[in-house]
Design a protein around this motif. Structure first.
Motif, PDB file in Angstrom:
ATOM      1  N   GLU A  38       0.871  -0.925   0.180  1.00 48.05           N
ATOM      2  CA  GLU A  38       0.139  -0.271   0.477  1.00 48.05           C
ATOM      3  C   GLU A  38       1.370   1.189   0.038  1.00 48.05           C
ATOM      4  O   GLU A  38       0.319   2.256  -0.456  1.00 48.05           O
ATOM      5  N   LEU A  39       2.281   1.437   0.256  1.00 49.82           N
ATOM      6  CA  LEU A  39       2.682   2.208   0.941  1.00 49.82           C
ATOM      7  C   LEU A  39       2.820   2.874  -0.574  1.00 49.82           C
ATOM      8  O   LEU A  39       3.731   3.407  -0.764  1.00 49.82           O
ATOM      9  N   GLU A  65       0.996   4.309  -3.195  1.00 47.16           N
ATOM     10  CA  GLU A  65       1.221   5.626  -2.125  1.00 47.16           C
ATOM     11  C   GLU A  65       2.846   7.041  -2.771  1.00 47.16           C
ATOM     12  O   GLU A  65       1.704   7.762  -3.310  1.00 47.16           O
ATOM     13  N   ARG A 119       2.068   9.800  -5.358  1.00 39.32           N
ATOM     14  CA  ARG A 119       2.838  11.274  -4.937  1.00 39.32           C
ATOM     15  C   ARG A 119       3.679  11.513  -5.435  1.00 39.32           C
ATOM     16  O   ARG A 119       3.650  12.442  -5.643  1.00 39.32           O
ATOM     17  N   MET A 126      -0.501  14.505   1.388  1.00 44.86           N
ATOM     18  CA  MET A 126       1.034  13.625   1.225  1.00 44.86           C
ATOM     19  C   MET A 126       1.470  14.210   2.505  1.00 44.86           C
ATOM     20  O   MET A 126       2.442  14.880   2.936  1.00 44.86           O
ATOM     21  N   THR A 186       5.053  11.430   6.714  1.00 42.63           N
ATOM     22  CA  THR A 186       4.205   9.124   6.602  1.00 42.63           C
ATOM     23  C   THR A 186       5.479   8.108   6.786  1.00 42.63           C
ATOM     24  O   THR A 186       6.606   8.041   6.476  1.00 42.63           O
ATOM     25  N   ARG A 241      -6.691  -0.742   0.685  1.00 39.57           N
ATOM     26  CA  ARG A 241      -7.238   0.177   0.110  1.00 39.57           C
ATOM     27  C   ARG A 241      -6.715  -0.727  -1.638  1.00 39.57           C
ATOM     28  O   ARG A 241      -6.335  -1.932  -1.542  1.00 39.57           O
TER      29      ARG A 241
END
Length: 716
Positions: free
Chosen positions: A393-394, A397, A401, A430, A433, A598
């Motif tokens: 998921e990251l 992401e 971004r 954003m 994280t 997600r």
């Protein structure tokens, strides 16, 4: 200026109009002031070689006056000591003369002692007679002088005799006099006498017997220790002093943890200028240091987070944005507490998101569940699968971004990197994280077979690929990776992952190999070895920061005693962070009761990771020669030995030494000279290779080959 209007040229299509910047200049400038007599005299005084250096400034004059006062105060004791040494030396010399030691030694060397016995006996008696006659004559002369001139003659004779003995017994460089075979314990009576420092450098073999040091800054008491800056002799390097810090500490009779050696860099420094700081006592003992953020309500994640204090009691702050962190140590050395320090600073910023994965399965990170966007605690297979899903998921992401960032104008995002304004804009989505994984080896050593894009691999290898991608590309878009492990070995954390972790912190480990795995190759040869830390120093480790610290922007590494907060304080910070997020409306994910995964495009993630993802775990890379033959010959010794002589390698591989050296040099692996034990036990210098350099060359070549394969696979 005149008030008349200047004529304006007529407009023409052939003439391009320009606007120029200018300024008014007054031609009637005042003449430059000429130096007066006093200034000219001062310039001559400062530059003249005839004027002593001690008289060119107030500071130098003050130091010279202090030296003169110290010399006068010490002179009586030095004079008495010289007289004593002179008397002892005179008696020793007379005894050797009267016993005919010179003649006796010559006869023994020529093996004619028995033949010369009669002559030696006669010469001994003769010298005794001479001694008696001289003693009687001197006594008679002193008696006559006393009768004629009174007691003044005795004082004059005693003065002449004492001065003669003092000159005869003065200390000479390289001949400090008799030394007792057994003496009391060596201690540091640390007055920072320059001669004490010079002797220590000579004893540690950092300078020669005929070399000395130049005092740049006079010794002064700085905090809880003494500080001094010196210049080494020409061709001597500060790096060698740092490398042999333990030998210098032994010469100074202090523990090596009390001695801080730094090279003075930048303006005012050079390769031979060294700063020394010697603590009065153990700088890492005492009660735990309270964490400063316990007293604040809010913290900006863009500010460096308080991490600990160094030996000089300077606070060391750790930057976390645009970098990553790995913490390595053996169990029960403060690893989890050190990892929670940067996490606490991020928790106190409500505009951050946290992914917290605890491979230990205890309650160390349980309080963070109240603020974590994603949270996993445990070492079972289901927990490893959950970590995999959240890391995927990251990665998605990060891709999203970069896509969003490419649409922003230059005013909002000027350098294709995240900014404080971007990270706090909720419409852009954003935030900073952070991925925090405690006991990361639990997940990276998972051998469950998985299939990724039609290729077989292990789950641990796939997780390492995901973390490598996040640590390599994530910092630019606000992704921070913090890893902690109690098994800092090459099998647990792959080299491709270690290479992209910016900041490193090593608490006590078992040996120098584990220390180098955390801090970087050859850090032990630069004077930074976490295996030398004491077991009693909980929370003390070596920090290699990726950014500026209060220890200096050019500091390679620094030993830090981390701040401490117990579980109740840690829980209070997490509760405060939850309150801040509830107020700001930024409480999301697991903390808000939403664990819905997600929708992720798995194909895009695999493509982003590259073709190396999903390959067979442990698949060997075909190395070029002669590196492949060297790796095959050394085998397990590649991780056990520190140094391999060139002669051993060329003989084992049956290659020409010059060709071998050229080929290894082309692979950026160059030989060096190192001391190894000889046949008789005496050390000798030989040319060879550090195994750390060979391992680094293997990792570098492997990464280049993998990168080439990835780029070829990406081409249509």
């Amino acid at each position: 200026m005149s008030s008349e209007t200047l004529p304006t040229p007529a407009r023409s299509r052939d003439v391009e109009r320009h606007i120029f910047d200018a300024e008014l200049i007054d031609d009637n400038l005042p003449p430059e002031p000429q130096p007066n007599q006093r200034r000219r005299f001062m310039n001559w005084w400062q530059r003249s070689a005839r004027v002593p250096a001690a008289l060119k400034s107030r500071q130098a004059a003050k130091h010279a006056a202090m030296d003169a006062v110290a010399f006068l105060l010490r002179s009586p004791w030095r004079f008495l000591a010289s007289v004593g040494r002179g008397a002892a030396t005179a008696v020793r010399g007379w005894r050797q003369w009267v016993r005919v030691h010179d003649y006796r030694d010559a006869a023994e060397q020529s093996e004619k002692l028995a033949d010369k016995f009669t002559e030696i006996r006669a010469l001994t008696l003769f010298r005794w007679k001479v001694t008696g006659l001289v003693a009687l004559a001197a006594t008679a002369a002193v008696t006559v002088a006393y009768v004629v001139y009174g007691g003044q003659a005795l004082w004059i004779a005693a003065g002449i005799g004492s001065v003669t003995l003092a000159v005869f017994g003065r200390r000479k460089d390289g001949a400090p006099g008799r030394k007792p075979v057994l003496a009391g314990p060596r201690t540091l009576t640390w007055t920072m006498d320059p001669q004490v420092l010079v002797d220590a450098f000579r004893d540690a073999k950092l300078i020669g017997k005929d070399e000395s040091l130049r005092l740049v800054e006079r010794a002064a008491h700085d905090g809880a220790g003494w500080a001094v800056t010196v210049d080494l002799p020409a061709t001597r390097k500060a790096a060698d002093v740092i490398k042999h810090r333990e030998a210098l500490a032994s010469a100074l009779a202090v523990d090596e943890l009390q001695l801080i050696v730094e090279r003075v860099r930048g303006r005012g420094g050079h390769a031979g200028r060294v700063f020394l700081w010697v603590a009065d006592e153990d700088p890492y003992s005492g009660p735990p240091l309270r964490f400063p953020l316990l007293d604040v309500e809010f913290w900006d994640a863009w500010r460096p987070i308080p991490f600990g204090r160094d030996a000089r009691n300077r606070r060391i702050d750790l930057p976390v944005v645009w970098t990553s962190l790995v913490v390595g140590a053996i169990p029960r050395q403060g690893k989890t507490c050190a990892s929670r320090l940067p996490a606490a600073g991020l928790i106190l910023d409500p505009y951050t998101q946290l992914y917290v994965f605890d491979g230990k399965g205890g309650k160390d990170w349980q309080a963070a569940e109240a603020v974590a966007h994603r949270y996993v605690c445990g070492d079972e297979q289901e927990h490893a699968e959950a970590v995999r899903g959240y890391l995927v998921e990251l990665v998605a992401e990060v891709q999203a971004r970069f896509a969003r960032m490419s649409t922003l104008d230059d005013e909002i995002c000027p350098e294709s990197k995240i900014t404080p304004q971007v990270s706090r804009d909720r419409d852009l989505g954003m935030p900073i994280t952070t991925v925090i994984i405690d006991e990361v080896q639990v997940y990276l050593e998972n051998l469950t077979r998985v299939e990724i894009a039609g290729k077989k691999t292990t789950l641990g290898t796939y997780l390492a690929d995901l973390l490598t991608y996040l640590a390599r590309k994530g910092p630019a878009v606000g992704i921070v990776v913090i890893l902690a492990t109690q098994r800092p070995d090459s099998n647990t954390i792959p080299s491709r992952l270690r290479a992209v972790l910016g900041s490193r912190f090593a608490l006590r480990v078992m040996d120098w190999r584990d220390s180098n795995i955390v801090l970087g190759e050859q850090m032990n040869t630069r004077g930074f070895d976490a295996s030398t830390l004491l077991p009693s120093h909980k929370g003390v480790g070596i920090l290699r920061p990726d950014g500026d610290t209060d220890a200096g922007a050019d500091t390679l590494a620094v030993t830090v005693r981390t701040f401490y907060m117990h579980n109740a304080e840690w829980r209070a910070i997490c509760e405060r962070g939850r309150s801040l997020r509830e107020t700001a409306g930024t409480l999301t994910g697991h903390a808000a009761g939403d664990d819905t995964p997600r929708a992720i495009d798995q194909t895009a993630v695999v493509k982003a990771l590259g073709s190396s993802t999903g390959t067979e775990a442990g698949a060997p890379v075909e190395l070029p020669e002669p590196l492949a033959s060297v790796a095959e010959y050394l085998g397990d010794d590649l991780g056990q030995r520190e140094f391999v002589p060139t002669a051993e390698l060329t003989e084992a591989l049956d290659v020409d030494p010059s060709v071998f050296a050229r080929q290894m040099g082309q692979l950026a692996c160059r030989p060096t000279r190192h001391r190894v034990p000889g046949e008789g036990g005496e050390p000798r210098r030989v040319r060879g290779y550090f195994t750390a350099d060979i391992r680094a060359a293997i990792d570098r070549v492997s990464d280049e080959i993998s990168s080439t394969d990835e780029s070829e696979a990406d081409q249509p």
